[in-house]
Design an enzyme around this catalytic site. Structure first.
Site, PDB file in Angstrom:
ATOM      1  N   TYR A 178     -12.379  -2.482  -3.822  1.00  0.00           N
ATOM      2  CA  TYR A 178     -12.943  -2.607  -2.476  1.00  0.00           C
ATOM      3  C   TYR A 178     -14.482  -2.544  -2.490  1.00  0.00           C
ATOM      4  O   TYR A 178     -15.086  -2.169  -1.493  1.00  0.00           O
ATOM      5  CB  TYR A 178     -12.380  -1.518  -1.569  1.00  0.00           C
ATOM      6  CG  TYR A 178     -10.981  -1.815  -1.063  1.00  0.00           C
ATOM      7  CD1 TYR A 178     -10.744  -2.912  -0.230  1.00  0.00           C
ATOM      8  CD2 TYR A 178      -9.898  -1.006  -1.387  1.00  0.00           C
ATOM      9  CE1 TYR A 178      -9.472  -3.201   0.250  1.00  0.00           C
ATOM     10  CE2 TYR A 178      -8.619  -1.281  -0.910  1.00  0.00           C
ATOM     11  CZ  TYR A 178      -8.420  -2.380  -0.090  1.00  0.00           C
ATOM     12  OH  TYR A 178      -7.166  -2.656   0.396  1.00  0.00           O
ATOM     13  N   LYS A 206       0.835  -1.210   0.000  1.00  0.00           N
ATOM     14  CA  LYS A 206       0.000   0.000   0.000  1.00  0.00           C
ATOM     15  C   LYS A 206       0.873   1.265   0.000  1.00  0.00           C
ATOM     16  O   LYS A 206       2.084   1.209   0.259  1.00  0.00           O
ATOM     17  CB  LYS A 206      -0.942  -0.047   1.206  1.00  0.00           C
ATOM     18  CG  LYS A 206      -1.956  -1.206   1.152  1.00  0.00           C
ATOM     19  CD  LYS A 206      -2.963  -1.088   2.301  1.00  0.00           C
ATOM     20  CE  LYS A 206      -3.989  -2.199   2.260  1.00  0.00           C
ATOM     21  NZ  LYS A 206      -5.020  -2.041   3.314  1.00  0.00           N
ATOM     22  N   HIS A 264      -2.040  -5.480   1.581  1.00  0.00           N
ATOM     23  CA  HIS A 264      -3.312  -6.193   1.396  1.00  0.00           C
ATOM     24  C   HIS A 264      -2.992  -7.609   0.944  1.00  0.00           C
ATOM     25  O   HIS A 264      -2.030  -7.819   0.196  1.00  0.00           O
ATOM     26  CB  HIS A 264      -4.170  -5.518   0.309  1.00  0.00           C
ATOM     27  CG  HIS A 264      -5.266  -6.412  -0.181  1.00  0.00           C
ATOM     28  ND1 HIS A 264      -6.451  -6.543   0.497  1.00  0.00           N
ATOM     29  CD2 HIS A 264      -5.327  -7.268  -1.237  1.00  0.00           C
ATOM     30  CE1 HIS A 264      -7.201  -7.442  -0.136  1.00  0.00           C
ATOM     31  NE2 HIS A 264      -6.538  -7.892  -1.189  1.00  0.00           N
ATOM     32  N   GLU A 282      -9.421 -10.967  -7.437  1.00  0.00           N
ATOM     33  CA  GLU A 282      -8.439  -9.884  -7.282  1.00  0.00           C
ATOM     34  C   GLU A 282      -7.268 -10.045  -8.251  1.00  0.00           C
ATOM     35  O   GLU A 282      -6.770  -9.058  -8.787  1.00  0.00           O
ATOM     36  CB  GLU A 282      -7.952  -9.848  -5.830  1.00  0.00           C
ATOM     37  CG  GLU A 282      -9.068  -9.409  -4.885  1.00  0.00           C
ATOM     38  CD  GLU A 282      -8.676  -9.475  -3.415  1.00  0.00           C
ATOM     39  OE1 GLU A 282      -7.518  -9.842  -3.104  1.00  0.00           O
ATOM     40  OE2 GLU A 282      -9.528  -9.148  -2.573  1.00  0.00           O
ATOM     41  N   ASN A 313      -2.028   0.393   6.665  1.00  0.00           N
ATOM     42  CA  ASN A 313      -1.564  -0.875   7.243  1.00  0.00           C
ATOM     43  C   ASN A 313      -0.685  -1.697   6.289  1.00  0.00           C
ATOM     44  O   ASN A 313      -0.635  -2.920   6.373  1.00  0.00           O
ATOM     45  CB  ASN A 313      -2.735  -1.682   7.818  1.00  0.00           C
ATOM     46  CG  ASN A 313      -3.729  -2.137   6.778  1.00  0.00           C
ATOM     47  OD1 ASN A 313      -3.600  -1.800   5.600  1.00  0.00           O
ATOM     48  ND2 ASN A 313      -4.705  -2.910   7.189  1.00  0.00           N
TER      49      ASN A 313
HETATM   50  N1  ATP Z   1     -12.534  -0.218  11.096  1.00  0.00           N
HETATM   51  C1  ATP Z   1     -11.756   0.209  10.103  1.00  0.00           C
HETATM   52  N2  ATP Z   1     -11.363   1.509  10.032  1.00  0.00           N
HETATM   53  C2  ATP Z   1     -10.590   1.955   9.032  1.00  0.00           C
HETATM   54  N3  ATP Z   1     -10.119   1.167   8.022  1.00  0.00           N
HETATM   55  C3  ATP Z   1     -10.469  -0.107   8.054  1.00  0.00           C
HETATM   56  C4  ATP Z   1     -11.295  -0.661   9.086  1.00  0.00           C
HETATM   57  N4  ATP Z   1     -11.453  -1.977   8.832  1.00  0.00           N
HETATM   58  C5  ATP Z   1     -10.774  -2.212   7.705  1.00  0.00           C
HETATM   59  N5  ATP Z   1     -10.188  -1.110   7.233  1.00  0.00           N
HETATM   60  C6  ATP Z   1      -9.365  -0.940   6.038  1.00  0.00           C
HETATM   61  O1  ATP Z   1      -9.982  -1.643   4.969  1.00  0.00           O
HETATM   62  C7  ATP Z   1      -9.101  -2.658   4.494  1.00  0.00           C
HETATM   63  C8  ATP Z   1      -9.916  -3.843   4.080  1.00  0.00           C
HETATM   64  O2  ATP Z   1     -10.567  -4.372   5.220  1.00  0.00           O
HETATM   65  P1  ATP Z   1     -10.648  -5.945   5.452  1.00  0.00           P
HETATM   66  O3  ATP Z   1     -11.628  -6.181   6.516  1.00  0.00           O
HETATM   67  O4  ATP Z   1     -10.819  -6.609   4.110  1.00  0.00           O
HETATM   68  O5  ATP Z   1      -9.212  -6.193   6.082  1.00  0.00           O
HETATM   69  P2  ATP Z   1      -8.061  -7.202   5.720  1.00  0.00           P
HETATM   70  O6  ATP Z   1      -8.584  -8.313   4.891  1.00  0.00           O
HETATM   71  O7  ATP Z   1      -7.269  -7.542   6.923  1.00  0.00           O
HETATM   72  O8  ATP Z   1      -7.161  -6.224   4.922  1.00  0.00           O
HETATM   73  P3  ATP Z   1      -6.876  -6.254   3.418  1.00  0.00           P
HETATM   74  O9  ATP Z   1      -8.179  -6.537   2.716  1.00  0.00           O
HETATM   75  O10 ATP Z   1      -6.324  -4.893   3.098  1.00  0.00           O
HETATM   76  O11 ATP Z   1      -5.859  -7.325   3.302  1.00  0.00           O
HETATM   77  C9  ATP Z   1      -8.133  -2.920   5.648  1.00  0.00           C
HETATM   78  O12 ATP Z   1      -6.879  -3.405   5.234  1.00  0.00           O
HETATM   79  C10 ATP Z   1      -8.005  -1.553   6.252  1.00  0.00           C
HETATM   80  O13 ATP Z   1      -7.021  -0.774   5.569  1.00  0.00           O
END
Ligand code: ATP
Length: 142
Positions: free
Chosen positions: A51, A11, A117, A128, A114
């Protein structure tokens, strides 16, 4: 054990921190083969489509703002149980909860920024990978 492919994104926060190489090294050391890779700056449309499953969530706009704030590196990783292996390397979504030694514990600062992904299921991996790469842009299975 199954040979799988998964989509990984480094990211904008991690690209800006100059840790692309360190993250790729972790994939390679874990036995995840990089079979496709590109750097790009996502348009809003591309990030929103990626997303789409989160579009009703309160953090959706912030997520799209962040993912379009700078370049990303998108790669396809291949290996035994690659989807779970990559998620183990990444650590928990919230870096505060990520296990020591994971990418997010070491390089991420917040739940938005974070670092990485990774696809979370075979179905999302298939969607994806094809969202970013045509089949002829991916190295054939070894
Ligand atoms: N409560 C939240 N507040 C802010 N951003 C969030 C929150 N939850 C998720 N995100 C953001 O949305 C992304 C996608 O959420 P998801 O639940 O799919 O998490 P993940 O599968 O761990 O991460 P990713 O899909 O990025 O690998 C997260 O990586 C994070 O950057």
């Amino acid at each position: 054990m199954a040979l799988e492919r998964t989509l990984s994104i480094i990211k904008p926060d991690a690209v800006a921190k100059n840790v692309i190489g360190e993250i790729e090294t972790r994939f390679e050391k874990a036995g995840l083969r990089i079979v496709a890779m590109k750097m790009l700056h996502l348009s809003r449309e591309k990030a929103e489509g990626f997303y789409a499953e989160h579009k009703e969530r309160p953090f959706f706009k912030d997520l799209v703002d962040f993912m379009t704030s700078g370049p990303v590196v998108v790669q396809v990783l291949e290996g035994e149980n690659a989807i779970q292996a990559n998620r183990d390397l990444m650590g928990a979504t919230n870096p505060q909860e990520a296990a020591p030694g994971t990418i997010r514990a070491d390089f991420a600062q917040s739940i938005d920024a974070n670092a990485v992904h990774g696809s979370d299921s075979p179905e999302s991996a298939a969607r994806e990978v094809s969202y970013f790469f045509a089949e002829d842009e991916i190295c054939p299975r070894s």
